[in-house]
Enzyme design. Structure first.
Site, PDB file in Angstrom:
ATOM      1  N   ASP A 121       1.023  -1.045   0.218  1.00 31.78           N
ATOM      2  CA  ASP A 121       0.199  -0.150   0.035  1.00 31.78           C
ATOM      3  C   ASP A 121       1.506   1.280  -0.195  1.00 31.78           C
ATOM      4  O   ASP A 121       1.804   1.260  -0.110  1.00 31.78           O
ATOM      5  CB  ASP A 121      -0.930  -0.016   1.528  1.00 31.78           C
ATOM      6  CG  ASP A 121      -2.382  -0.958   1.598  1.00 31.78           C
ATOM      7  OD1 ASP A 121      -2.209  -2.194  -0.059  1.00 31.78           O
ATOM      8  OD2 ASP A 121      -2.502  -1.140   2.446  1.00 31.78           O
TER       9      ASP A 121
HETATM   10  N1  URA Z   1      -1.675  -5.849   4.451  1.00 32.18           N
HETATM   11  C1  URA Z   1      -2.040  -4.520   4.096  1.00 32.18           C
HETATM   12  O1  URA Z   1      -2.772  -4.079   4.934  1.00 32.18           O
HETATM   13  N2  URA Z   1      -1.260  -3.748   3.073  1.00 32.18           N
HETATM   14  C2  URA Z   1      -0.009  -3.752   3.106  1.00 32.18           C
HETATM   15  O2  URA Z   1       0.362  -2.241   2.402  1.00 32.18           O
HETATM   16  C3  URA Z   1       0.677  -5.049   2.855  1.00 32.18           C
HETATM   17  C4  URA Z   1      -0.186  -6.170   3.337  1.00 32.18           C
END
Ligand code: URA
Length: 236
Positions: free
Chosen positions: A103
């Protein structure tokens, strides 16, 4: 393959730089000075030197990047900076893409490659390649929360996650989570299912690769030969 293409896929020189080096007589093919940037070379057989250095042809590249906050895991995005923008121009023409997503606000280990087959295998749910994340949450986690995590959590859309490991620090609000799958916003959604909220997330390993201590945020390097072999083995 054209000489300028060989040098660009080998991350030695852009096409413009090759044209300039040819004009300056700085490239040799089998010991003879190259006269044209578009001359045909056999990357497996011909011996090419750029400014006196032997060029090693590598069809696939593997880049390990320490993703900073605010970058999106995409090759292009009209609005947000992408992780590809952290690489120098020589690398942007290699067809690299992120192997799996983090993310925008997640930090840490990101693998970039132009090996689509390997990426597909590493991300295949059947292979259970594990990913470890250092995390912090808003509220302390109870033993029951951790047990639910380890059993698998039902997300808001009804998806039941595979069991995930969680190691909790003494403060009960941080630790390390290990996933063997990679659903969209998975850890955030798992924590939301427990009425909690992620405040910090950093990937610290991906299969056999660990985030190196000496790789600052935003920095990158190519995998070592040993890391590359371990990665290929993990995808078998
Ligand atoms: N889980 C999440 O919520 N975000 C990420 O970037 C990776 C795993």
């Amino acid at each position: 393959m054209r000489l300028d293409k060989l040098l660009s896929v080998s991350a030695v020189a852009t096409r413009k730089e090759t044209a300039r080096a040819v004009r300056a007589g700085q490239i040799t093919v089998n010991g003879a000075v190259a006269k044209r940037a578009d001359m045909a070379v056999d990357p497996e057989k011909d011996s090419v030197c750029f400014c006196g250095n032997a060029v090693f042809y590598k069809p696939y590249r593997y880049v390990l990047l320490n993703k900073p906050d605010g970058y999106v895991s995409a090759t292009e995005d009209g609005r947000e900076p992408t992780v590809l923008e952290l690489l120098p121009p020589l690398y942007t023409g290699l067809g690299l893409f992120p192997c799996g997503r983090l993310d925008k606000h997640t930090l840490g280990l990101m693998l970039l490659t132009n090996n689509g087959e390997l990426s597909h295998r590493l991300l295949s749910p059947r292979r259970h390649v594990s990913k470890r994340y250092a995390f912090r949450v808003k509220f302390p986690l109870s033993d029951t929360d951790c047990d639910r995590f380890r059993d698998g959590v039902t997300l808001e859309d009804g998806y039941e996650t595979k069991p995930a490991d969680i190691e909790l620090a003494e403060d009960k609000r941080s630790g390390v989570i290990t996933l063997v799958e990679g659903k969209y916003h998975q850890i955030k959604r798992m924590m939301e299912a427990l009425h909690n909220q992620i405040t910090y997330l950093e990937r610290i390993s991906f299969g056999p690769l660990a985030l190196p201590d000496d790789l600052p945020r935003g920095a990158w390097r190519e995998l070592t030969e040993q890391e590359e072999q371990m990665l290929l083995a993990a995808a078998e």
